[in-house]
Design an enzyme around this catalytic site. Structure first.
Site, PDB file in Angstrom:
ATOM      1  N   ASP A  15      -5.458  -6.363  -2.996  1.00  0.00           N
ATOM      2  CA  ASP A  15      -5.837  -7.732  -3.372  1.00  0.00           C
ATOM      3  C   ASP A  15      -7.201  -8.138  -2.814  1.00  0.00           C
ATOM      4  OD1 ASP A  15      -3.198  -8.123  -4.519  1.00  0.00           O
ATOM      5  OD2 ASP A  15      -2.489  -8.335  -2.458  1.00  0.00           O
ATOM      6  N   LYS A  18     -11.271  -5.990  -5.942  1.00  0.00           N
ATOM      7  CA  LYS A  18     -11.990  -4.829  -6.488  1.00  0.00           C
ATOM      8  C   LYS A  18     -12.332  -5.010  -7.953  1.00  0.00           C
ATOM      9  CE  LYS A  18      -8.477  -2.371  -5.216  1.00  0.00           C
ATOM     10  NZ  LYS A  18      -7.779  -3.417  -4.446  1.00  0.00           N
ATOM     11  N   GLY A  47      -2.582  -5.318  -9.807  1.00  0.00           N
ATOM     12  CA  GLY A  47      -3.166  -6.325 -10.675  1.00  0.00           C
ATOM     13  C   GLY A  47      -4.592  -6.636 -10.277  1.00  0.00           C
ATOM     14  N   HIS A  48      -5.541  -6.355 -11.160  1.00  0.00           N
ATOM     15  CA  HIS A  48      -6.945  -6.683 -10.906  1.00  0.00           C
ATOM     16  C   HIS A  48      -7.311  -7.926 -11.701  1.00  0.00           C
ATOM     17  CE1 HIS A  48      -8.188  -2.337  -9.616  1.00  0.00           C
ATOM     18  NE2 HIS A  48      -7.392  -2.944  -8.777  1.00  0.00           N
ATOM     19  N   GLN A 235      -4.572  -1.125  -5.288  1.00  0.00           N
ATOM     20  CA  GLN A 235      -4.044  -1.400  -3.960  1.00  0.00           C
ATOM     21  C   GLN A 235      -5.149  -1.274  -2.902  1.00  0.00           C
ATOM     22  OE1 GLN A 235      -1.972   1.037  -5.857  1.00  0.00           O
ATOM     23  NE2 GLN A 235      -0.630  -0.551  -6.580  1.00  0.00           N
TER      24      GLN A 235
END
Length: 458
Positions: A15, A18, A47-48, A235
């Site tokens: 988180d 990135k 999740g990005h 991650q």
């Protein structure tokens, strides 16, 4: 001369932001260049988040270069592909990325997540009881386990062949169901499973319409071209399956070395590593977190509460009570999981762990996110060492006693700032302090969620 890979990795527990950095590199700094963006591990558990105009987009398996027409995007061999989730992701961006089909490539060596693996994930988490990991339930762990077990894994190349797929899925399904009814003593709702399988079969049919490639061959071809190559991790380093805080970790190699494993690249192909860290620290799920504001109370709160439970809590970011200050920091940074919506536990920057992650990844430059979240703090604490441990031992993190240094905060907004020189003096000093302590230059600083809310330092 052969190109080199620039690897972008998170240096904390995920988180870190990135996705925004890759989106920025693809869309701004490199907007006129031909690019390749490759995702090398993880799956739909990651999740990005990317801000695109007034839209908030969350990528799971899709590489973050999908919104740039000039970028080719590879879902690498190390990724676990949830066909249903991937199809939904693409549906959400079709209108703003009409070029998606010609720009997306799927590794034939990647592994496909099957419906019964999700049942396995939930059963394993229930079996852990109070020692549960806090998995997202997306079957990432069981799918990696099946792959390394070399029996119950379904490869993309097998899914692409309809006859082979039906045979392989039947074998895997039967094996999983035997384990579920035997070891876990669970009865399966056949109707519910049939509904999930229908979605899965539709998703696999969708996969067959994508461009598939052998991963190593694709990577080698692109490195021999004039395209700039970015490798994207999911991650963060401290969640690495081997070198993270076992066992509260993810199931894949999240470090820069994971790019070699997940893409079929050689170590000599890595040219630089951009490590991403927040200006503070967060963690989702269970596990040690030495600098957590509020300690055990905060960990238990995050494990049992949701975002709505904090809706009416208007604590001040300068609260003297650490537990309340942690909630205020979470609210200021909107620290809620992009995939799960869970509360992210919040704390101060941990320099010993940051240095550990930098060494592990061979980081050549740093990107700092969410500097603006610290706006308004009178003082900022930073962990500079541990009283009882000279270097981090990832298996003993719950034992450490952090040593803090207090730095002056700034009482003005940095939101949207694009010039380092225009930052408040105290904010500049904070960045310089991180550089001095880590020995790595900070080249990018995020000052807000927007694509262009970024400071570039050369």
């Amino acid at each position: 001369m052969q190109n080199k890979i620039k690897v972008i990795v998170g240096l904390q527990w995920g988180d870190e932001g990135k996705g925004k950095f890759i989106d920025f590199l693809v869309s701004s700094e490199n907007k006129n260049k031909k690019l390749v963006v490759a995702r090398f591990q993880g799956g739909s558990n990651a999740g990005h988040s990317i801000e695109f105009g007034d839209r908030h987009i969350v990528f799971h398996a899709l590489p973050s270069g999908m919104l740039n027409e000039n970028a080719e995007n590879l879902i690498g061999a190390g990724v676990n592909v949830d066909a249903v989730s991937l199809q939904k992701e693409i549906e959400e961006i079709k209108d703003i990325a009409p070029w998606w089909r010609k720009n997306l490539y799927l590794s034939r060596e990647a592994t496909v997540v099957v419906p019964t693996a999700k049942l396995m994930d939930n059963a394993q988490e229930l079996e852990r009881g109070v020692k549960k990991i806090g998995t997202t339930g997306r079957a990432i762990g069981p799918t990696y386990s099946d792959f390394y077990g070399r029996t119950d894994d379904l490869a993309v190349y097998e899914a692409l062949d309809e006859d082979l797929f039906r045979k392989r899925y039947a074998e895997i399904r039967n094996s999983h169901l035997k384990i579920l009814s035997g070891r876990f003593d669970l009865s399966i709702d056949e109707k519910e499973l049939a509904e999930e399988e229908k979605k899965f079969f539709d998703g696999v049919e969708f996969l067959r319409g994508l461009q598939s490639v052998t991963c190593q061959g694709f990577v080698r071809e692109k490195l021999s071209s004039d395209k700039e190559f970015l490798a994207e991790g999911a991650q963060g380093t401290l969640l690495d399956v081997r070198f993270g805080s076992r066992r509260d970790v993810t199931s894949s190699y999240t470090t820069s070395a994971g790019a070699c494993v997940g893409l079929g690249a050689a170590p000599s192909d890595i040219g630089s590593v951009l490590g991403i860290s927040k200006a503070y620290a967060t963690r989702v799920g269970a596990g040690p977190f030495p600098t957590e504001l509020g300690g055990k109370e905060a960990e238990e709160w995050a494990a049992t509460k949701k975002k709505q439970d904090e809706a009416d809590l208007s604590y001040d970011i300068n609260e003297e009570n650490a537990f309340r200050q942690g909630i205020a920091l979470r609210n200021a940074g909107q620290e809620y999981g992009a995939t799960t919506g869970r509360l992210r536990r919040c704390g101060w920057l941990d320099l010993p762990l940051l240095k550990y992650a930098i060494e592990l990844n061979g980081v050549t430059e740093l990107g700092i996110t969410k500097l603006d979240v610290l706006d308004g703090l009178k003082e900022i604490e930073v962990c500079v060492g541990y009283e009882n441990m000279p270097r981090p031992d990832m298996n003993r993190l719950r034992e450490v006693r952090p040593v803090y240094k207090k730095l002056p905060g700034w009482q003005e907004s940095t939101r949207g700032c694009t010039s380092y020189e225009k930052l408040p003096k105290e904010a500049q000093e904070y960045i310089k302090f991180i550089e001095k302590e880590t020995g790595v230059p900070v080249t990018l600083i995020s000052t807000g969620p927007g694509r262009n809310e970024m400071i570039i330092r050369k």
